[in-house]
Design a protein around this motif. Structure first.
Motif, mmCIF file in Angstrom:
data_model
loop_
_atom_site.group_PDB
_atom_site.id
_atom_site.type_symbol
_atom_site.label_atom_id
_atom_site.label_comp_id
_atom_site.label_asym_id
_atom_site.label_seq_id
_atom_site.Cartn_x
_atom_site.Cartn_y
_atom_site.Cartn_z
ATOM 1 N N SER A 11 0.831 -1.212 0.000
ATOM 2 C CA SER A 11 0.000 0.000 0.000
ATOM 3 C C SER A 11 0.859 1.253 0.000
ATOM 4 C CB SER A 11 -0.937 0.016 1.209
ATOM 5 O OG SER A 11 -1.916 -0.999 1.075
ATOM 6 N N ARG A 12 1.915 1.250 0.779
ATOM 7 C CA ARG A 12 2.806 2.415 0.807
ATOM 8 C C ARG A 12 3.482 2.605 -0.559
ATOM 9 N NH1 ARG A 12 7.721 3.812 4.952
ATOM 10 N NH2 ARG A 12 8.230 5.772 3.947
ATOM 11 N N ARG A 30 0.775 3.832 -3.069
ATOM 12 C CA ARG A 30 0.430 5.226 -2.763
ATOM 13 C C ARG A 30 1.515 6.166 -3.307
ATOM 14 N NH1 ARG A 30 -3.092 7.228 0.690
ATOM 15 N NH2 ARG A 30 -3.258 5.280 1.843
ATOM 16 N N ASP A 40 0.977 8.866 -6.241
ATOM 17 C CA ASP A 40 1.280 10.275 -5.969
ATOM 18 C C ASP A 40 2.255 10.816 -7.010
ATOM 19 O OD1 ASP A 40 -0.419 10.350 -3.782
ATOM 20 O OD2 ASP A 40 1.189 10.123 -2.301
ATOM 21 N N PHE A 93 -6.525 -1.003 -4.650
ATOM 22 C CA PHE A 93 -6.097 0.136 -3.843
ATOM 23 C C PHE A 93 -6.900 1.381 -4.229
ATOM 24 C CE2 PHE A 93 -3.613 3.871 -2.858
ATOM 25 C CZ PHE A 93 -3.119 3.609 -1.592
ATOM 26 N N ILE A 94 -7.051 1.600 -5.528
ATOM 27 C CA ILE A 94 -7.801 2.779 -5.987
ATOM 28 C C ILE A 94 -9.267 2.679 -5.570
ATOM 29 C CG2 ILE A 94 -8.612 4.006 -8.046
ATOM 30 C CD1 ILE A 94 -5.844 3.354 -9.311
ATOM 31 N N ARG A 108 -10.365 1.306 -2.876
ATOM 32 C CA ARG A 108 -10.411 1.576 -1.431
ATOM 33 C C ARG A 108 -10.066 3.013 -1.082
ATOM 34 N NH1 ARG A 108 -7.085 -2.885 -1.425
ATOM 35 N NH2 ARG A 108 -5.437 -1.642 -0.495
ATOM 36 N N HIS A 109 -9.437 3.736 -2.018
ATOM 37 C CA HIS A 109 -9.006 5.119 -1.772
ATOM 38 C C HIS A 109 -9.553 6.011 -2.887
ATOM 39 C CE1 HIS A 109 -6.120 2.564 0.369
ATOM 40 N NE2 HIS A 109 -6.155 3.516 1.277
ATOM 41 N N ASP A 156 -9.912 9.011 -3.427
ATOM 42 C CA ASP A 156 -9.212 10.238 -3.805
ATOM 43 C C ASP A 156 -8.270 10.016 -4.990
ATOM 44 O OD1 ASP A 156 -8.181 8.715 -1.585
ATOM 45 O OD2 ASP A 156 -6.540 10.136 -1.415
ATOM 46 N N TYR A 157 -7.981 8.751 -5.334
ATOM 47 C CA TYR A 157 -7.104 8.455 -6.482
ATOM 48 C C TYR A 157 -7.911 8.136 -7.749
ATOM 49 C CZ TYR A 157 -3.113 8.376 -3.365
ATOM 50 O OH TYR A 157 -2.123 8.743 -2.470
ATOM 51 N N ARG A 158 -9.227 8.040 -7.653
ATOM 52 C CA ARG A 158 -10.045 7.684 -8.821
ATOM 53 C C ARG A 158 -9.945 8.707 -9.943
ATOM 54 N NH1 ARG A 158 -15.209 5.607 -5.446
ATOM 55 N NH2 ARG A 158 -14.193 3.752 -4.598
#
Length: 91
Positions: free
Chosen positions: A52-53, A56, A60, A79-80, A82-83, A85-87
């Motif tokens: 995940s790190r 991310r 970024d 990951f996208i 679940r997060h 803000d990255y979509r």
């Protein structure tokens, strides 16, 4: 613990050193689109949030460079999801 995520453009992968081992996220770059193809984390490091790190940091970097993302790798796609803000990066 772990260093910062770095882009090893020569090998088309993002890298993260952790406990003397290397986690990687492979990609293909075509114009302004980056396609993440595979993520690998050494077995001994799994379950510690290393992937995940790594992802991310890779996302970024893509955002900072103005790249659209194609998550061909299932881990990156999950990951996208679940997060959210990255979509906005999705191609």
């Amino acid at each position: 613990m772990a260093d910062e995520v770095r882009d090893n453009a020569a090998q088309a992968r993002f890298e993260l050193d952790a406990d003397g081992q290397l986690a990687v996220a492979y990609y293909r770059l075509s114009g302004d689109v980056i396609t993440f193809t595979h993520t690998e984390v050494p077995r001994a490091l799994r379950g510690q949030g290393i992937a995940s790190r790594l992802v991310r940091g890779a996302l970024d970097s893509a955002k900072d460079r103005g790249l659209a993302v194609v998550p061909a790798c299932s881990f990156v796609a999950d990951f996208i999801k679940r997060h959210p803000d990255y979509r906005a990066l999705l191609a």
